[in-house]
Design an enzyme around this catalytic site. Structure first.
Site, PDB file in Angstrom:
ATOM      1  CE  LYS A  29      -0.189   5.591  -9.291  1.00  0.00           C
ATOM      2  NZ  LYS A  29       1.169   5.576  -9.920  1.00  0.00           N
ATOM      3  CG  ASP A  73       1.376   8.963 -21.015  1.00  0.00           C
ATOM      4  OD1 ASP A  73       1.408   9.893 -20.184  1.00  0.00           O
ATOM      5  OD2 ASP A  73       0.972   9.125 -22.185  1.00  0.00           O
ATOM      6  NE  ARG A  91      -3.767  -0.313   2.181  1.00  0.00           N
ATOM      7  CZ  ARG A  91      -4.623  -0.771   3.088  1.00  0.00           C
ATOM      8  NH1 ARG A  91      -4.716  -0.176   4.270  1.00  0.00           N
ATOM      9  NH2 ARG A  91      -5.371  -1.832   2.815  1.00  0.00           N
ATOM     10  CG  MET A 117       3.994   5.381   2.780  1.00  0.00           C
ATOM     11  SD  MET A 117       5.592   5.765   3.546  1.00  0.00           S
ATOM     12  CE  MET A 117       6.686   5.599   2.126  1.00  0.00           C
TER      13      MET A 117
END
Length: 583
Positions: A336, A371, A319, A321
Protein backbone atom coordinates in the site's frame (compact mmCIF):
# COMPACT_ATOMS: atom_id res chain seq x y z
CA UNK A 1 40.59 5.27 10.66
CA UNK A 2 42.10 2.82 13.19
CA UNK A 3 41.29 -0.77 12.25
CA UNK A 4 40.11 -1.52 15.83
CA UNK A 5 37.29 0.94 15.36
CA UNK A 6 35.24 -1.57 13.37
CA UNK A 7 35.13 -3.96 16.35
CA UNK A 8 34.24 -1.13 18.73
CA UNK A 9 31.33 -0.12 16.51
CA UNK A 10 30.13 -3.74 16.24
CA UNK A 11 30.28 -4.13 20.02
CA UNK A 12 28.47 -0.82 20.54
CA UNK A 13 25.59 -1.95 18.30
CA UNK A 14 25.28 -5.30 20.07
CA UNK A 15 25.41 -3.66 23.50
CA UNK A 16 22.70 -1.27 22.35
CA UNK A 17 20.53 -4.20 21.36
CA UNK A 18 21.22 -5.84 24.74
CA UNK A 19 19.95 -2.71 26.45
CA UNK A 20 16.85 -2.63 24.25
CA UNK A 21 15.91 -6.24 24.80
CA UNK A 22 16.62 -5.95 28.51
CA UNK A 23 14.06 -3.16 28.73
CA UNK A 24 11.70 -5.19 26.52
CA UNK A 25 11.87 -8.07 29.02
CA UNK A 26 11.51 -5.67 31.95
CA UNK A 27 8.27 -4.21 30.58
CA UNK A 28 7.04 -7.70 29.72
CA UNK A 29 7.78 -9.05 33.20
CA UNK A 30 5.37 -6.51 34.70
CA UNK A 31 2.43 -8.14 32.91
CA UNK A 32 1.61 -10.47 35.80
CA UNK A 33 1.35 -7.65 38.32
CA UNK A 34 -0.75 -5.54 35.96
CA UNK A 35 -3.11 -8.48 35.47
CA UNK A 36 -3.37 -9.28 39.17
CA UNK A 37 -4.04 -5.64 40.06
CA UNK A 38 -6.53 -5.25 37.18
CA UNK A 39 -4.58 -2.17 36.08
CA UNK A 40 -5.96 -2.27 32.54
CA UNK A 41 -4.89 1.26 31.64
CA UNK A 42 -1.34 0.31 32.61
CA UNK A 43 -1.69 -2.72 30.34
CA UNK A 44 -2.47 -0.42 27.42
CA UNK A 45 0.35 1.96 28.29
CA UNK A 46 2.87 -0.87 28.63
CA UNK A 47 1.91 -2.13 25.19
CA UNK A 48 2.63 1.28 23.63
CA UNK A 49 5.83 1.76 25.63
CA UNK A 50 7.22 -1.61 24.59
CA UNK A 51 6.59 -0.85 20.90
CA UNK A 52 8.50 2.45 21.20
CA UNK A 53 11.53 0.87 22.91
CA UNK A 54 13.08 -0.48 19.73
CA UNK A 55 13.22 2.77 17.76
CA UNK A 56 14.31 4.66 20.87
CA UNK A 57 17.33 2.41 21.40
CA UNK A 58 18.21 2.43 17.70
CA UNK A 59 18.35 6.21 17.97
CA UNK A 60 20.61 6.03 21.03
CA UNK A 61 23.05 3.72 19.25
CA UNK A 62 23.10 5.90 16.13
CA UNK A 63 24.07 8.91 18.26
CA UNK A 64 26.82 6.87 19.95
CA UNK A 65 28.22 5.80 16.59
CA UNK A 66 28.25 9.36 15.30
CA UNK A 67 30.29 10.35 18.33
CA UNK A 68 32.65 7.39 17.92
CA UNK A 69 33.34 8.09 14.25
CA UNK A 70 33.61 11.81 15.00
CA UNK A 71 31.95 12.77 11.75
CA UNK A 72 34.61 11.12 9.57
CA UNK A 73 33.54 9.46 6.34
CA UNK A 74 33.20 5.70 6.33
CA UNK A 75 33.82 3.95 3.03
CA UNK A 76 32.17 0.73 1.84
CA UNK A 77 35.08 -1.50 2.91
CA UNK A 78 34.93 -0.07 6.44
CA UNK A 79 31.23 -0.88 6.72
CA UNK A 80 31.77 -4.41 5.45
CA UNK A 81 34.40 -4.97 8.13
CA UNK A 82 31.97 -3.73 10.81
CA UNK A 83 29.44 -6.32 9.67
CA UNK A 84 32.13 -9.05 9.66
CA UNK A 85 33.04 -8.25 13.27
CA UNK A 86 29.37 -8.16 14.26
CA UNK A 87 28.79 -11.54 12.63
CA UNK A 88 31.66 -13.03 14.66
CA UNK A 89 29.95 -11.88 17.86
CA UNK A 90 26.74 -13.82 17.11
CA UNK A 91 27.55 -17.58 17.32
CA UNK A 92 27.49 -17.49 21.13
CA UNK A 93 24.80 -14.83 21.42
CA UNK A 94 21.37 -16.14 22.54
CA UNK A 95 19.20 -13.64 20.62
CA UNK A 96 21.29 -13.64 17.45
CA UNK A 97 18.36 -13.39 15.04
CA UNK A 98 16.91 -10.20 16.52
CA UNK A 99 20.42 -8.78 16.97
CA UNK A 100 20.79 -9.03 13.19
CA UNK A 101 17.58 -7.08 12.70
CA UNK A 102 18.80 -4.45 15.16
CA UNK A 103 22.01 -4.09 13.14
CA UNK A 104 19.89 -3.58 10.01
CA UNK A 105 17.83 -0.89 11.76
CA UNK A 106 20.92 1.00 12.93
CA UNK A 107 22.38 0.87 9.42
CA UNK A 108 19.13 2.11 7.85
CA UNK A 109 18.90 4.99 10.34
CA UNK A 110 22.53 5.97 9.70
CA UNK A 111 22.27 5.86 5.91
CA UNK A 112 18.66 6.95 5.43
CA UNK A 113 17.50 3.55 4.15
CA UNK A 114 19.88 3.64 1.16
CA UNK A 115 22.35 1.09 -0.27
CA UNK A 116 20.38 -1.77 1.28
CA UNK A 117 22.39 -4.69 -0.12
CA UNK A 118 23.08 -8.21 1.24
CA UNK A 119 26.74 -7.31 1.68
CA UNK A 120 25.91 -4.46 4.06
CA UNK A 121 22.86 -5.91 5.82
CA UNK A 122 21.58 -9.18 7.19
CA UNK A 123 19.01 -9.59 4.42
CA UNK A 124 19.18 -13.27 5.31
CA UNK A 125 20.60 -14.61 8.57
CA UNK A 126 24.32 -15.27 8.90
CA UNK A 127 23.67 -18.16 11.27
CA UNK A 128 23.04 -21.82 10.34
CA UNK A 129 19.44 -23.05 10.18
CA UNK A 130 19.97 -25.44 13.10
CA UNK A 131 20.33 -22.47 15.48
CA UNK A 132 16.72 -21.55 14.75
CA UNK A 133 15.59 -25.12 15.34
CA UNK A 134 17.40 -25.68 18.64
CA UNK A 135 15.67 -25.22 21.98
CA UNK A 136 18.61 -24.86 24.41
CA UNK A 137 16.59 -25.25 27.60
CA UNK A 138 13.12 -26.54 28.46
CA UNK A 139 10.41 -24.01 27.72
CA UNK A 140 7.56 -26.23 28.89
CA UNK A 141 6.62 -28.89 31.41
CA UNK A 142 4.92 -32.23 30.71
CA UNK A 143 1.88 -33.47 32.63
CA UNK A 144 0.60 -37.06 32.37
CA UNK A 145 -2.79 -38.35 33.60
CA UNK A 146 -1.30 -41.19 35.67
CA UNK A 147 -3.88 -40.50 38.38
CA UNK A 148 -6.61 -39.10 36.16
CA UNK A 149 -7.29 -35.83 34.40
CA UNK A 150 -8.78 -34.13 37.42
CA UNK A 151 -5.50 -34.40 39.32
CA UNK A 152 -3.49 -33.50 36.21
CA UNK A 153 -5.42 -30.26 35.72
CA UNK A 154 -5.29 -29.48 39.44
CA UNK A 155 -1.48 -29.70 39.23
CA UNK A 156 -1.36 -27.49 36.13
CA UNK A 157 -3.53 -24.75 37.63
CA UNK A 158 -1.82 -24.96 41.02
CA UNK A 159 1.60 -24.58 39.37
CA UNK A 160 0.69 -21.21 37.86
CA UNK A 161 2.58 -18.18 39.22
CA UNK A 162 -0.62 -16.15 39.69
CA UNK A 163 -1.12 -15.04 43.29
CA UNK A 164 -4.87 -14.45 43.23
CA UNK A 165 -7.34 -16.96 44.69
CA UNK A 166 -9.49 -19.09 42.41
CA UNK A 167 -13.20 -18.49 42.25
CA UNK A 168 -13.91 -22.20 41.87
CA UNK A 169 -10.98 -24.26 40.61
CA UNK A 170 -12.82 -27.59 40.84
CA UNK A 171 -15.65 -26.26 38.69
CA UNK A 172 -13.22 -25.00 36.03
CA UNK A 173 -11.50 -28.39 35.98
CA UNK A 174 -14.86 -30.10 35.43
CA UNK A 175 -15.58 -27.74 32.53
CA UNK A 176 -12.18 -28.41 30.92
CA UNK A 177 -12.66 -32.18 31.24
CA UNK A 178 -16.17 -31.88 29.80
CA UNK A 179 -14.80 -29.99 26.80
CA UNK A 180 -11.95 -32.48 26.26
CA UNK A 181 -14.35 -35.41 26.53
CA UNK A 182 -16.69 -33.84 23.97
CA UNK A 183 -13.77 -33.09 21.65
CA UNK A 184 -11.65 -36.23 21.93
CA UNK A 185 -14.01 -38.87 23.29
CA UNK A 186 -13.99 -40.53 26.69
CA UNK A 187 -11.88 -43.48 25.52
CA UNK A 188 -9.07 -41.37 24.04
CA UNK A 189 -8.65 -38.98 26.96
CA UNK A 190 -6.67 -41.34 29.25
CA UNK A 191 -4.13 -41.83 26.44
CA UNK A 192 -3.47 -38.11 26.07
CA UNK A 193 -1.07 -35.85 27.93
CA UNK A 194 -0.30 -32.13 28.07
CA UNK A 195 2.82 -30.00 27.74
CA UNK A 196 2.41 -26.50 29.17
CA UNK A 197 4.61 -23.46 28.47
CA UNK A 198 6.48 -22.25 31.53
CA UNK A 199 5.42 -18.65 30.92
CA UNK A 200 1.89 -17.28 30.70
CA UNK A 201 0.92 -15.19 27.66
CA UNK A 202 -0.72 -11.92 28.77
CA UNK A 203 -2.92 -9.75 26.55
CA UNK A 204 -5.77 -7.35 27.27
CA UNK A 205 -7.53 -8.62 30.43
CA UNK A 206 -6.50 -12.28 30.17
CA UNK A 207 -3.56 -14.49 31.09
CA UNK A 208 -3.33 -17.33 28.56
CA UNK A 209 -2.03 -20.76 29.50
CA UNK A 210 -0.56 -22.11 26.26
CA UNK A 211 0.09 -25.81 25.88
CA UNK A 212 0.17 -28.81 23.58
CA UNK A 213 -2.30 -31.65 23.89
CA UNK A 214 -0.73 -34.89 22.66
CA UNK A 215 -3.37 -37.38 21.50
CA UNK A 216 -3.15 -40.80 19.80
CA UNK A 217 -3.83 -38.99 16.51
CA UNK A 218 -1.39 -36.10 16.85
CA UNK A 219 -0.77 -32.86 18.70
CA UNK A 220 -3.43 -30.21 19.28
CA UNK A 221 -3.30 -26.76 20.87
CA UNK A 222 -4.34 -26.55 24.52
CA UNK A 223 -5.24 -22.95 25.35
CA UNK A 224 -6.85 -21.72 28.56
CA UNK A 225 -7.68 -18.00 28.84
CA UNK A 226 -7.61 -17.13 32.55
CA UNK A 227 -9.60 -14.07 33.64
CA UNK A 228 -10.24 -12.38 36.98
CA UNK A 229 -13.57 -11.30 38.40
CA UNK A 230 -14.14 -7.79 39.71
CA UNK A 231 -13.58 -9.29 43.16
CA UNK A 232 -10.08 -10.46 42.17
CA UNK A 233 -10.78 -14.18 41.76
CA UNK A 234 -9.44 -16.29 38.89
CA UNK A 235 -11.49 -18.41 36.51
CA UNK A 236 -10.88 -20.25 33.24
CA UNK A 237 -13.14 -18.76 30.57
CA UNK A 238 -12.91 -21.56 28.00
CA UNK A 239 -10.67 -24.25 26.52
CA UNK A 240 -9.54 -24.09 22.89
CA UNK A 241 -8.14 -27.18 21.19
CA UNK A 242 -8.19 -26.65 17.41
CA UNK A 243 -5.51 -25.13 15.19
CA UNK A 244 -8.11 -22.77 13.69
CA UNK A 245 -8.99 -21.43 17.15
CA UNK A 246 -5.32 -21.09 18.07
CA UNK A 247 -4.62 -19.30 14.79
CA UNK A 248 -7.28 -16.70 15.62
CA UNK A 249 -5.88 -16.23 19.14
CA UNK A 250 -2.41 -15.59 17.65
CA UNK A 251 -3.87 -13.65 14.70
CA UNK A 252 -2.39 -10.73 12.76
CA UNK A 253 -5.28 -8.45 13.79
CA UNK A 254 -4.57 -8.76 17.52
CA UNK A 255 -2.27 -6.96 19.89
CA UNK A 256 1.06 -8.56 20.69
CA UNK A 257 1.27 -10.92 23.63
CA UNK A 258 3.31 -10.05 26.69
CA UNK A 259 5.24 -13.29 27.25
CA UNK A 260 8.63 -13.43 28.94
CA UNK A 261 10.91 -14.78 26.20
CA UNK A 262 14.66 -14.42 26.80
CA UNK A 263 15.12 -16.92 23.94
CA UNK A 264 12.58 -15.80 21.34
CA UNK A 265 13.79 -18.15 18.56
CA UNK A 266 13.26 -21.12 20.87
CA UNK A 267 9.75 -19.99 21.80
CA UNK A 268 8.85 -19.48 18.13
CA UNK A 269 10.10 -22.97 17.34
CA UNK A 270 8.08 -24.44 20.23
CA UNK A 271 4.90 -22.70 19.03
CA UNK A 272 5.15 -23.96 15.44
CA UNK A 273 3.62 -27.35 16.18
CA UNK A 274 0.30 -25.90 17.38
CA UNK A 275 0.28 -23.03 14.86
CA UNK A 276 1.21 -24.79 11.62
CA UNK A 277 -0.45 -22.16 9.44
CA UNK A 278 1.60 -19.29 10.87
CA UNK A 279 4.74 -18.05 9.19
CA UNK A 280 7.90 -17.26 11.13
CA UNK A 281 7.10 -13.55 10.78
CA UNK A 282 3.63 -14.01 12.25
CA UNK A 283 4.96 -15.94 15.24
CA UNK A 284 7.56 -13.30 16.08
CA UNK A 285 4.86 -10.66 15.65
CA UNK A 286 2.56 -12.48 18.08
CA UNK A 287 5.16 -12.46 20.88
CA UNK A 288 5.90 -8.77 20.42
CA UNK A 289 9.13 -8.87 18.40
CA UNK A 290 7.53 -6.81 15.67
CA UNK A 291 10.72 -5.34 14.19
CA UNK A 292 12.29 -8.76 13.68
CA UNK A 293 8.93 -9.93 12.35
CA UNK A 294 9.34 -7.24 9.69
CA UNK A 295 12.73 -8.76 8.77
CA UNK A 296 11.20 -12.23 8.53
CA UNK A 297 8.28 -10.87 6.53
CA UNK A 298 10.69 -9.35 4.00
CA UNK A 299 12.59 -12.64 3.79
CA UNK A 300 9.35 -14.50 3.13
CA UNK A 301 8.57 -12.00 0.38
CA UNK A 302 12.00 -12.49 -1.22
CA UNK A 303 11.67 -16.28 -1.09
CA UNK A 304 8.26 -16.10 -2.74
CA UNK A 305 9.57 -13.74 -5.40
CA UNK A 306 12.51 -16.02 -6.18
CA UNK A 307 10.22 -18.99 -6.83
CA UNK A 308 7.49 -17.15 -8.75
CA UNK A 309 7.21 -15.72 -12.24
CA UNK A 310 4.11 -13.69 -11.31
CA UNK A 311 3.88 -10.00 -12.01
CA UNK A 312 2.77 -7.32 -9.56
CA UNK A 313 -0.78 -6.21 -10.32
CA UNK A 314 -3.28 -3.77 -8.86
CA UNK A 315 -5.09 -5.44 -5.96
CA UNK A 316 -8.69 -6.57 -6.61
CA UNK A 317 -11.48 -4.40 -5.22
CA UNK A 318 -12.63 -0.80 -5.49
CA UNK A 319 -9.71 1.54 -6.10
CA UNK A 320 -8.89 3.60 -3.02
CA UNK A 321 -9.05 7.39 -2.84
CA UNK A 322 -5.98 7.64 -0.58
CA UNK A 323 -3.93 4.48 -1.10
CA UNK A 324 -2.68 2.71 -4.20
CA UNK A 325 -2.75 -1.02 -3.45
CA UNK A 326 -1.00 -3.75 -5.42
CA UNK A 327 -0.09 -7.40 -4.90
CA UNK A 328 1.25 -10.59 -6.44
CA UNK A 329 -1.65 -12.88 -7.50
CA UNK A 330 -0.58 -15.81 -5.31
CA UNK A 331 0.99 -13.90 -2.43
CA UNK A 332 -0.89 -13.47 0.85
CA UNK A 333 0.05 -9.82 1.37
CA UNK A 334 -0.66 -6.48 -0.25
CA UNK A 335 1.53 -3.41 -0.76
CA UNK A 336 0.00 0.00 0.00
CA UNK A 337 1.40 3.38 -1.11
CA UNK A 338 -0.02 6.72 0.00
CA UNK A 339 -1.04 8.59 -3.16
CA UNK A 340 0.55 11.91 -4.07
CA UNK A 341 -2.90 13.49 -4.42
CA UNK A 342 -6.12 12.35 -2.78
CA UNK A 343 -9.67 12.42 -4.07
CA UNK A 344 -11.28 15.86 -3.42
CA UNK A 345 -13.51 14.52 -0.63
CA UNK A 346 -10.46 13.34 1.33
CA UNK A 347 -9.35 16.51 3.09
CA UNK A 348 -6.19 15.25 4.81
CA UNK A 349 -2.43 15.09 4.40
CA UNK A 350 -0.04 12.19 3.87
CA UNK A 351 1.36 12.91 7.34
CA UNK A 352 -2.14 12.44 8.78
CA UNK A 353 -2.48 9.07 7.05
CA UNK A 354 0.88 7.89 8.41
CA UNK A 355 -0.16 9.01 11.88
CA UNK A 356 -3.34 6.93 11.56
CA UNK A 357 -1.33 3.83 10.65
CA UNK A 358 0.96 4.43 13.64
CA UNK A 359 -2.09 4.79 15.90
CA UNK A 360 -3.27 1.34 14.79
CA UNK A 361 0.20 -0.13 15.41
CA UNK A 362 0.16 1.10 19.01
CA UNK A 363 -3.52 0.62 19.86
CA UNK A 364 -5.33 -2.49 21.03
CA UNK A 365 -6.45 -3.94 17.69
CA UNK A 366 -9.01 -6.27 19.37
CA UNK A 367 -8.76 -8.75 16.49
CA UNK A 368 -10.40 -6.25 14.13
CA UNK A 369 -7.55 -4.18 12.63
CA UNK A 370 -4.80 -5.64 10.45
CA UNK A 371 -1.20 -5.07 11.50
CA UNK A 372 1.18 -3.51 8.98
CA UNK A 373 4.93 -3.34 8.35
CA UNK A 374 6.36 -0.05 7.13
CA UNK A 375 9.18 0.06 4.54
CA UNK A 376 11.26 2.81 2.97
CA UNK A 377 13.13 2.73 -0.35
CA UNK A 378 11.51 -0.53 -1.41
CA UNK A 379 13.04 -1.84 -4.66
CA UNK A 380 11.03 -3.57 -7.41
CA UNK A 381 12.28 -5.12 -10.64
CA UNK A 382 10.40 -3.41 -13.48
CA UNK A 383 10.25 -6.70 -15.40
CA UNK A 384 8.02 -8.07 -12.62
CA UNK A 385 5.54 -5.19 -12.77
CA UNK A 386 2.48 -5.54 -14.97
CA UNK A 387 2.36 -2.67 -17.51
CA UNK A 388 -1.07 -1.55 -16.27
CA UNK A 389 0.27 -1.27 -12.71
CA UNK A 390 3.40 0.53 -13.92
CA UNK A 391 1.20 3.09 -15.64
CA UNK A 392 -0.89 3.46 -12.49
CA UNK A 393 2.23 4.00 -10.35
CA UNK A 394 3.43 6.74 -12.70
CA UNK A 395 -0.01 8.33 -12.65
CA UNK A 396 -0.82 8.16 -8.92
CA UNK A 397 2.53 8.16 -7.08
CA UNK A 398 5.19 9.73 -9.33
CA UNK A 399 6.64 11.61 -6.35
CA UNK A 400 7.07 8.35 -4.42
CA UNK A 401 9.02 6.42 -7.08
CA UNK A 402 12.52 6.76 -8.51
CA UNK A 403 13.30 5.09 -11.85
CA UNK A 404 16.72 3.40 -11.87
CA UNK A 405 16.42 1.82 -15.28
CA UNK A 406 15.80 -1.87 -14.57
CA UNK A 407 14.33 -1.13 -11.14
CA UNK A 408 12.13 1.39 -9.40
CA UNK A 409 12.53 2.50 -5.80
CA UNK A 410 9.34 3.22 -3.85
CA UNK A 411 10.09 5.79 -1.19
CA UNK A 412 7.54 4.54 1.34
CA UNK A 413 4.97 1.75 1.55
CA UNK A 414 3.13 -0.56 3.93
CA UNK A 415 2.83 -4.33 3.67
CA UNK A 416 -0.35 -5.83 5.08
CA UNK A 417 -2.06 -9.22 5.14
CA UNK A 418 -4.19 -9.78 2.06
CA UNK A 419 -7.89 -10.43 2.61
CA UNK A 420 -10.97 -10.70 0.43
CA UNK A 421 -12.60 -7.23 0.40
CA UNK A 422 -15.91 -7.50 2.26
CA UNK A 423 -17.89 -5.91 -0.58
CA UNK A 424 -16.63 -8.62 -2.96
CA UNK A 425 -17.30 -11.33 -0.37
CA UNK A 426 -20.89 -10.17 0.09
CA UNK A 427 -21.47 -10.36 -3.67
CA UNK A 428 -20.28 -13.97 -3.73
CA UNK A 429 -22.04 -15.53 -0.72
CA UNK A 430 -25.63 -16.34 0.19
CA UNK A 431 -27.63 -17.89 3.02
CA UNK A 432 -25.75 -18.62 6.23
CA UNK A 433 -22.44 -17.30 4.88
CA UNK A 434 -24.08 -13.96 4.12
CA UNK A 435 -25.68 -13.86 7.55
CA UNK A 436 -22.37 -14.73 9.24
CA UNK A 437 -20.56 -11.99 7.31
CA UNK A 438 -23.08 -9.32 8.33
CA UNK A 439 -22.96 -10.49 11.94
CA UNK A 440 -19.14 -10.36 11.82
CA UNK A 441 -19.14 -6.87 10.29
CA UNK A 442 -21.42 -5.50 12.99
CA UNK A 443 -19.39 -7.22 15.70
CA UNK A 444 -16.21 -5.68 14.27
CA UNK A 445 -17.74 -2.19 14.46
CA UNK A 446 -18.91 -2.78 18.04
CA UNK A 447 -15.57 -4.15 19.22
CA UNK A 448 -13.60 -1.35 17.61
CA UNK A 449 -15.92 1.21 19.20
CA UNK A 450 -15.61 -0.43 22.62
CA UNK A 451 -11.82 -0.14 22.23
CA UNK A 452 -12.21 3.63 21.60
CA UNK A 453 -11.76 3.38 17.82
CA UNK A 454 -14.19 4.90 15.32
CA UNK A 455 -13.43 3.66 11.78
CA UNK A 456 -14.68 6.82 10.10
CA UNK A 457 -15.42 5.35 6.70
CA UNK A 458 -17.56 2.27 7.42
CA UNK A 459 -18.19 1.18 3.83
CA UNK A 460 -17.89 -2.56 3.21
CA UNK A 461 -14.95 -2.00 0.83
CA UNK A 462 -12.80 -0.86 3.76
CA UNK A 463 -13.08 -4.23 5.52
CA UNK A 464 -11.69 -7.63 4.59
CA UNK A 465 -12.57 -11.26 5.32
CA UNK A 466 -9.83 -13.55 6.65
CA UNK A 467 -9.42 -17.23 5.86
CA UNK A 468 -11.24 -17.98 9.13
CA UNK A 469 -14.23 -15.86 8.08
CA UNK A 470 -13.47 -12.99 10.46
CA UNK A 471 -14.14 -9.43 9.33
CA UNK A 472 -11.18 -7.08 9.80
CA UNK A 473 -10.85 -3.34 9.17
CA UNK A 474 -7.91 -2.27 6.99
CA UNK A 475 -8.47 1.29 5.71
CA UNK A 476 -7.19 3.68 8.35
CA UNK A 477 -7.09 7.16 6.79
CA UNK A 478 -10.26 8.36 8.58
CA UNK A 479 -9.75 6.49 11.83
CA UNK A 480 -10.04 8.42 15.09
CA UNK A 481 -10.77 7.93 18.77
CA UNK A 482 -14.41 7.48 19.74
CA UNK A 483 -14.02 10.29 22.25
CA UNK A 484 -13.23 12.75 19.43
CA UNK A 485 -16.56 12.24 17.65
CA UNK A 486 -19.81 14.13 18.24
CA UNK A 487 -22.63 11.61 17.63
CA UNK A 488 -25.84 13.47 16.83
CA UNK A 489 -29.45 12.70 16.06
CA UNK A 490 -30.78 14.24 12.85
CA UNK A 491 -33.18 17.03 13.90
CA UNK A 492 -36.80 16.74 12.70
CA UNK A 493 -37.46 18.37 9.34
CA UNK A 494 -38.93 21.86 9.63
CA UNK A 495 -41.02 21.49 6.47
CA UNK A 496 -41.85 18.49 4.24
CA UNK A 497 -39.67 19.89 1.45
CA UNK A 498 -36.60 19.87 3.77
CA UNK A 499 -36.24 16.13 3.26
CA UNK A 500 -36.16 16.61 -0.53
CA UNK A 501 -33.53 19.35 -0.48
CA UNK A 502 -29.97 18.67 -1.73
CA UNK A 503 -28.49 20.30 1.39
CA UNK A 504 -29.28 19.37 5.02
CA UNK A 505 -31.65 21.64 6.95
CA UNK A 506 -29.39 21.43 10.02
CA UNK A 507 -25.87 22.62 10.74
CA UNK A 508 -22.97 20.17 10.52
CA UNK A 509 -19.66 20.83 12.26
CA UNK A 510 -16.33 19.00 11.90
CA UNK A 511 -16.46 15.83 13.98
CA UNK A 512 -20.25 15.50 13.73
CA UNK A 513 -21.49 12.00 12.86
CA UNK A 514 -25.15 11.06 12.30
CA UNK A 515 -25.55 7.28 12.81
CA UNK A 516 -29.00 7.35 11.15
CA UNK A 517 -27.18 8.01 7.87
CA UNK A 518 -25.31 4.69 8.10
CA UNK A 519 -28.53 2.97 7.06
CA UNK A 520 -28.44 4.58 3.59
CA UNK A 521 -25.25 2.85 2.45
CA UNK A 522 -25.19 -0.23 4.71
CA UNK A 523 -28.75 -1.36 3.99
CA UNK A 524 -29.13 -0.41 0.33
CA UNK A 525 -28.76 -4.03 -0.82
CA UNK A 526 -32.13 -5.79 -0.27
CA UNK A 527 -30.30 -8.99 0.69
CA UNK A 528 -28.32 -7.19 3.40
CA UNK A 529 -30.71 -4.57 4.78
CA UNK A 530 -33.09 -6.94 6.66
CA UNK A 531 -30.16 -8.87 8.17
CA UNK A 532 -28.53 -5.65 9.34
CA UNK A 533 -31.76 -4.33 10.83
CA UNK A 534 -32.25 -7.64 12.66
CA UNK A 535 -28.77 -7.91 14.16
CA UNK A 536 -27.32 -4.40 14.32
CA UNK A 537 -30.14 -1.82 14.26
CA UNK A 538 -28.72 -0.16 17.39
CA UNK A 539 -25.70 0.99 15.33
CA UNK A 540 -28.08 3.46 13.64
CA UNK A 541 -28.90 5.18 16.96
CA UNK A 542 -26.79 8.06 18.24
CA UNK A 543 -27.61 7.15 21.85
CA UNK A 544 -25.90 3.75 21.38
CA UNK A 545 -22.66 5.46 20.41
CA UNK A 546 -22.96 8.11 23.13
CA UNK A 547 -23.42 5.39 25.75
CA UNK A 548 -20.18 3.76 24.59
CA UNK A 549 -18.44 7.12 24.80
CA UNK A 550 -19.64 7.54 28.37
CA UNK A 551 -18.20 4.15 29.37
CA UNK A 552 -14.87 5.00 27.74
CA UNK A 553 -14.71 8.41 29.44
CA UNK A 554 -15.51 6.77 32.79
CA UNK A 555 -12.44 4.57 32.36
CA UNK A 556 -14.09 1.25 31.50
CA UNK A 557 -11.87 -1.15 29.55
CA UNK A 558 -14.06 -3.73 27.85
CA UNK A 559 -13.33 -7.45 27.71
CA UNK A 560 -11.97 -8.70 24.39
CA UNK A 561 -12.45 -12.36 23.54
CA UNK A 562 -10.56 -14.15 20.78
CA UNK A 563 -13.40 -16.66 20.43
CA UNK A 564 -17.15 -16.74 20.09
CA UNK A 565 -19.33 -15.96 23.09
CA UNK A 566 -20.97 -19.39 22.78
CA UNK A 567 -17.58 -21.01 23.49
CA UNK A 568 -17.33 -19.46 26.96
CA UNK A 569 -17.80 -21.93 29.79
CA UNK A 570 -20.31 -19.55 31.38
CA UNK A 571 -22.50 -19.96 28.29
CA UNK A 572 -21.84 -23.65 27.63
CA UNK A 573 -22.02 -25.04 31.14
CA UNK A 574 -23.63 -22.39 33.34
CA UNK A 575 -23.08 -18.94 34.78
CA UNK A 576 -19.72 -18.28 36.39
CA UNK A 577 -20.63 -15.02 38.03
CA UNK A 578 -22.39 -11.83 37.16
CA UNK A 579 -19.14 -9.88 37.33
CA UNK A 580 -17.41 -12.19 34.88
CA UNK A 581 -19.90 -11.82 32.04
CA UNK A 582 -18.89 -9.85 28.97
CA UNK A 583 -20.30 -6.41 28.49
Amino acid sequence: MPRGLELLIAQTILQGFDAQYGRFLEVTSGAQQRFEQADWHAVQQAMKSRIHLYDHHVGLVVEQLRCITDGKSTDADFLLRVKEHYTRLLPDYPRFEIAESFFNSVYCRLFDHRSLTPERLFIFSSQPERRFRTIPRPLAKDFFPDHGWELLLMRILSDLPLRLPWQNKSRDIRYIIAHLTETLGEDALPRCHVQVANELFYRNKAAWLVGKLTTPDGTLPFLLPIHRTDEGELFVDTCLTTTAEASIVFGFARSYFMVYAPLPAALVEWLREILPGKTTAELYMAIGCQKHAKTESYREYLCYLAESDEKFIEAPGIRGMVMLVFTLPGFDRVFKIIKDKFAPQKEMSAAHVRACYQLVKEHDRVGRMADTQEFENFVLDKRQIDPALMALLRQEVPEKITDLGEHIVIRHLYIERRMVPLNIWLEQVEGQQLRDAIEEYGNAIRQLAAANIFPGDMLFKNFGVTRHGRVVFYDYDEICYMTEVNFRDIPPARYPEDELASEPWYSVSPGDVFPEEFRHWLCADPRIGPLFEEMHADLFRADYWRALQTRIKEGHVEDVYAYRRRQRFSVRYGAISSTANSS
